[in-house]
Design a protein around this motif. Structure first.
Motif, PDB file in Angstrom:
ATOM      1  N   UNK A  39       0.686  -1.095   0.111  1.00  0.00           N
ATOM      2  CA  UNK A  39       0.016   0.065  -0.002  1.00  0.00           C
ATOM      3  C   UNK A  39       0.953   1.275   0.004  1.00  0.00           C
ATOM      4  N   UNK A  40       2.051   1.217   0.637  1.00  0.00           N
ATOM      5  CA  UNK A  40       2.651   2.523   0.797  1.00  0.00           C
ATOM      6  C   UNK A  40       3.464   2.848  -0.371  1.00  0.00           C
ATOM      7  N   UNK A  41       3.801   1.643  -1.142  1.00  0.00           N
ATOM      8  CA  UNK A  41       4.701   1.719  -2.479  1.00  0.00           C
ATOM      9  C   UNK A  41       3.670   2.494  -3.492  1.00  0.00           C
ATOM     10  N   UNK A  43       0.971   4.296  -2.740  1.00  0.00           N
ATOM     11  CA  UNK A  43       0.892   5.565  -2.464  1.00  0.00           C
ATOM     12  C   UNK A  43       2.001   6.778  -2.912  1.00  0.00           C
ATOM     13  N   UNK A  44       2.959   6.287  -2.613  1.00  0.00           N
ATOM     14  CA  UNK A  44       4.306   6.833  -2.939  1.00  0.00           C
ATOM     15  C   UNK A  44       4.191   7.189  -4.595  1.00  0.00           C
ATOM     16  N   UNK A  47       1.829   9.939  -5.058  1.00  0.00           N
ATOM     17  CA  UNK A  47       2.180  11.336  -4.341  1.00  0.00           C
ATOM     18  C   UNK A  47       3.096  11.934  -5.544  1.00  0.00           C
ATOM     19  N   UNK A  50       3.841   9.294 -10.402  1.00  0.00           N
ATOM     20  CA  UNK A  50       4.454   8.400 -11.163  1.00  0.00           C
ATOM     21  C   UNK A  50       3.486   7.365 -11.832  1.00  0.00           C
ATOM     22  N   UNK A 156       8.304  -0.233  -4.495  1.00  0.00           N
ATOM     23  CA  UNK A 156       7.837   1.212  -5.194  1.00  0.00           C
ATOM     24  C   UNK A 156       8.738   1.665  -6.549  1.00  0.00           C
TER      25      UNK A 156
ATOM     26  N   UNK B  33      -1.790   2.231   6.091  1.00  0.00           N
ATOM     27  CA  UNK B  33      -1.314   1.795   4.886  1.00  0.00           C
ATOM     28  C   UNK B  33      -0.915   2.819   4.131  1.00  0.00           C
ATOM     29  N   UNK B  35       1.461   6.646   3.657  1.00  0.00           N
ATOM     30  CA  UNK B  35       2.741   7.400   3.863  1.00  0.00           C
ATOM     31  C   UNK B  35       2.297   8.828   4.290  1.00  0.00           C
TER      32      UNK B  35
END
Ligand code: SF4
Lengths: 483, 215
Positions: A39-41, A43-44, A47, A50, A156, B33, B35
């Protein structure tokens, strides 16, 4: 110039750019995604505005958090009771939908543990680089693929660039020569290797497993061995391609079709270490000496043969080992010199990316057939590695054998391997587990894990304590003498 | 990652040594989940009077009026002035995520913990190490003057005080280059985009089966 190892070949075939500082850009052919580390990948990416570099290189499935009881599973995502788990699974679905990444969702028959699903689909092929945000990605090396576990920032990075920043490792070869005794399996081989070289033995190396005993293993067995390379300290485990590899892949959904098959096979045949390749380190084991293994402590290297006993910390050569043994015995509630066969069990878990494939279930069923789980066992569960493994097992009637013997027959997922869903050990409970990690609290707070093969786990469920599977009627009685 | 432009920002002083990552962002908030969104829980234990839980509406929680970031004069602060060994403890990247999400662009301290140092730069936060006695002096200046701002010039590696004093600092060339150009690891790799495409094309021709999808 001396020849190349299999690892050298795979590295060179994927080297995009070597940097002056020793790091290199490696091209990644396949990324497997699951709900916990992605999930954080995503989101990165969002943001930074890309896009994924190559959508079709990715394949996703939820596995860590999914419930494994039939009732909860029937409800799909809403059957997930823990709100955080639910959010993770839901987020994976949303991200895959948004970006157009292929996902086998919770109730897709192809869903399962990523490391079972990839190979089963032919999505892991020889000569590939495979990554996943999970340390047991080493499993895929069984196909002569270069497979790494990576962190979320790297997930990511791979998604955005199709490359990984990596440093070349050293080469190590672990040879297992000779013939394995009846009832001795791939799991026993890898536990014996870890017992010998230790959990840091492979640190900094890519380990290639070789020798006649490894060659005689099925693909399932080879995956079991490579799966636990990480427990030997190595991020990468590898096995050379041969007929066994090629036969396994024929007609898998992602495998090359007729017009590409011959070319692919010719290429795959080169995925072996050259005869004159140099390894930085070579370790050899004799297959005949390997007994069924049982871990007694809180690290995978704290392992011994079924005929052995819990070690006496006082006999340890150095202080650090002595202290870690004492601590392990205390946590595990075991006595020095206690016989392994005297360890009483509370629960039995057959599953995980180490041992949840069809062959593992067949081995366990062979032992369970016509027997009953001991009254002293509170729970014995079999969790297939994927929906397809489950179907196959049901087609062969294995589910009935397990259920009649008193095992629970569950839906596919990681389950009690790491206790992220509801399947957990209680404090103080001893569990015979076919998974890969026996760290403190891994299968539940205060839980005591003993790592074993599927056949050993099934035999333990029936006896209530560990028994030597080589003495069972299912195996040749003449083999029991060595024990 | 955003480019680190020359910054003139309000300074908030956090007068406490060994601020660990658990103080920066307590562990109950790590189950996310995401950042982003960690800013409201930055320094949660110091900032609020109640015990923070994930998913709360923090605007309804009782603020600790004594905590520096709650004081009106430090609203909108972009520079954190801190003490020795800032960011010690775990490797969680949530700590820089929280600082960044709150709005901090730079932290000044006599020393920083190792992993935090890496993580902060990866997330676009400039960490400036200055001598302990210089930091002492800055603490005194910040407290004595409302609206105190520092001018941070990364290009020339100097901090300029309102009184015109110039404080030079060291920063590794590569990290400086990344911050000034807004390059994270991915950004740096993408500078090799052409090399990747060329490789990919050749790879596809040699081993087309690695690129095929099931029908
Ligand atoms: S089965 Fe266990 S080891 Fe394997 S991926 Fe799942 S949690 Fe990790």
């Amino acid at each position: 110039m001396s020849g190349q190892t299999l690892y050298d070949k795979l590295w060179n075939q994927h080297l995009v750019k070597q940097r002056d500082d020793g790091t290199a850009l490696i091209y990644i052919d396949r990324q497997l995604l699951h709900e916990v580390t992605s999930p954080q990948a995503f989101e990165g990416l969002r943001l930074a505005n890309r896009k994924p570099w190559r959508l079709d290189a990715n394949l996703a499935t939820p596995d860590h958090n999914v419930p494994t009881t039939v009732k909860e599973r029937a409800e799909g995502n809403s059957g997930i009771k823990d709100p955080v788990s639910l959010i993770q699974v839901q987020t994976l679905d949303d991200n895959c939908l948004e970006y157009g990444i292929e996902e086998f969702k919770i109730n897709d028959p192809r869903q399962g543990i990523v490391h079972v699903v990839g190979p089963e689909q032919g999505a892991t092929l020889p000569g590939m680089t495979v990554v996943c945000g999970d340390s047991h990605t080493a499993t895929h090396g069984a196909f002569g693929a270069l497979a790494h576990g990576i962190g979320t920032s790297e997930v990511e990075h791979v998604m955005a660039t199709q490359c990984l920043l990596a440093q070349k490792m050293k080469n190590m070869q672990v040879r297992v020569e000779g013939e394995l005794g009846l009832g001795v399996t791939a799991k026993d081989v890898v536990l014996a290797i870890i017992g010998q070289i230790g959990t840091a033995g492979g640190t900094g190396y890519a380990i290639e497993f070789a020798g006649s005993a490894i060659e005689s293993l099925s693909m399932e067995g080879r995956m079991t061995v490579c799966n636990m390379a990480i427990e030997a300290g190595a991020r990468v485990g590898l096995i050379a391609v041969d007929d066994t590899t090629i036969n396994y892949l024929a007609e898998r959904p992602f495998a090359p079709t007729a017009e590409q098959w011959e070319g692919a096979v010719a290429d795959w045949r080169t995925l072996v270490s050259d005869a004159d390749a140099q390894f930085d380190k070579v370790v050899t084991l004799e297959a005949e000496k390997i007994e069924p293994q049982v871990s007694w402590g809180t690290s995978p290297e704290m392992v011994t043969g079924i005929s052995g006993q819990v070690p006496d910390p006082q006999a340890a050569l150095d202080d650090t080992v002595q202290r870690s043994y004492m601590r392990a015995l205390e946590y595990m509630g075991l006595q020095a010199n206690q016989k392994i066969t005297d360890i009483k069990l509370d629960k039995v878990f057959i599953g995980s990316c180490t041992n949840s494939r069809i062959e593992d279930l067949r081995e366990a069923a062979k032992v369970a057939k016509g027997n009953k789980v001991a009254d002293s066992i509170k729970l014995a569960m079999v969790v297939p590695g994927s929906g397809l493994v489950k179907r196959q097992a049901e087609a062969e009637g294995l589910d009935k054998i397990f259920i009649e013997a008193g095992f629970e027959w569950r839906e596919p997922g990681c389950s009690m391997c790491l206790a992220m869903n509801a399947d957990k050990l209680g404090a103080g409970e001893h569990c015979a587990s076919t998974s890969n990690r026996n760290f403190e609290g891994r299968q539940g707070y205060g839980g005591r894990t003993h790592l074993v093969s599927p056949a050993m786990a099934a035999a333990a469920a029936i006896a209530g304590n560990f028994v030597d599977v080589r003495t069972l009627p299912a195996n040749d009685a003449s083999n029991a003498q060595e024990a | 990652m955003k480019k680190f432009e020359r910054l003139e920002g309000i300074v908030a002083p956090l007068d406490r040594a060994n601020v660990d990552t658990d103080l920066i962002i307590p562990k109950q908030f790590l189950k996310s989940i995401k950042r982003t969104g960690f800013g409201v829980n930055l320094f949660d234990e110091l900032r609020y009077l109640d015990e923070g839980q994930p998913g709360q509406d923090c605007s309804q929680r009782p603020l600790n009026p004594d905590f520096v970031l709650n004081q009106p004069r430090y609203q909108g602060a972009e520079v954190l002035l801190a003490r020795r060994n800032f960011g010690c403890g775990s490797s969680r990247e949530h700590a820089p995520w929280a600082l960044e999400d709150f709005g901090f662009k730079a932290v000044i301290a006599p020393s920083f913990a190792d992993i935090f140092y890496n993580n902060a730069f990866k997330n676009g936060i400039l960490l400036i190490t200055l001598e302990e006695n210089v930091v002492d002096r800055l603490f005194a200046e910040v407290e004595s003057r409302e609206g105190y701002q520092l001018d941070i010039d990364l290009e020339n590696q100097r901090v300029i005080t309102p009184g015109g004093e110039i404080l030079e600092f060291e920063v590794d060339e590569f990290r400086k280059h990344c911050l000034l150009n807004g390059l994270d690891d991915i950004g740096i790799t993408l500078q090799d985009e052409d090399a990747i495409r060329t490789f990919e094309e050749k790879h596809r021709q040699q081993r087309p089966w690695l690129f095929r999808q099931p029908a």
